[in-house]
Design an enzyme around this catalytic site. Structure first.
Site: not given
Ligand SMILES: [Zn+2]
Length: 151
Positions: A56, A58, A86, A89
Site C-alpha cells: 500500500h 502508506e 486501512c 497502514c
Molecule cells: Zn493500507
C-alpha cells in the site's frame, strides 16, 4: 484561510495517478520531513504491480522515508495520503512514530483512522499522532470513483 497541507496533498495525488498505470487503485502518499515541507519519500499503491498484498502507498512511503533517514523512527514527520488508511497502514503509521497523519477522502468501507476504526488515536496507545482529514477530499475521492467506473 488557506489549507497548509494542500501542496503536499497535490504531490500525493500525482503519486496516486501513477498507480493507475500499474493497474492499481489510485492511492498516493508522501512523507514530509519535520519542517513540514521537504518531501522525504513518495509512493503509490503497487499491490497489483508487484503482487504484494502489503504494498500500500502508506507502507511503501514510510519504508522509503525510514531508509532515507537511516532509522525507523519518523518522529516529527507527517504522512500525507489521499485515502484514509486501512488497518495495516494505521499499524505501520503507529509503529513509525510519525507525528501527524493528513488524509483526503474517507474510506467508509475499510478506514481505520476515523471511519470503521480509529486505531492511531486509541487512548490505550502511548503514541498517538495528530490526524487531519478532508484535505482535497473531493479530488482524492473523484480519482477513485473514476478508476472504479472505468474498470
Ligand atoms: Zn493500507
Amino acid at each position: 484561510m488557506r489549507d497548509p497541507w494542500r501542496p503536499a496533498m497535490r504531490l500525493a495525488l500525482d503519486e496516486a495517478e501513477r498507480a493507475v498505470r500499474g493497474g492499481d487503485v489510485p492511492v498516493g502518499a508522501v512523507v514530509l520531513a519535520p519542517d513540514g515541507t521537504a518531501v522525504l519519500a513518495a509512493a503509490h499503491n503497487e499491490r497489483e504491480a508487484v503482487g504484494d498484498p502489503t504494498a500500500h502507498a502508506e507502507v511503501l512511503a514510510v519504508r522509503r522515508a525510514a531508509a532515507r533517514l537511516g532509522e525507523w523512527r519518523l518522529s516529527g514527520c507527517t504522512l500525507v495520503v489521499t485515502l484514509e488508511p486501512c488497518t495495516m497502514c494505521a499499524g505501520a503509521i503507529q509503529q513509525s512514530r510519525v507525528d501527524r497523519v493528513v488524509y483526503g477522502a474517507r474510506d467508509e468501507k475499510a478506514g481505520a483512522v476515523g471511519s470503521l476504526w480509529d486505531l492511531v488515536r486509541d487512548r490505550r496507545l502511548n503514541h498517538r499522532p495528530e490526524v487531519i482529514e478532508g484535505v482535497l477530499a473531493d479530488e482524492c475521492a473523484r480519482l477513485l470513483t473514476e478508476f472504479f467506473r472505468n474498470r
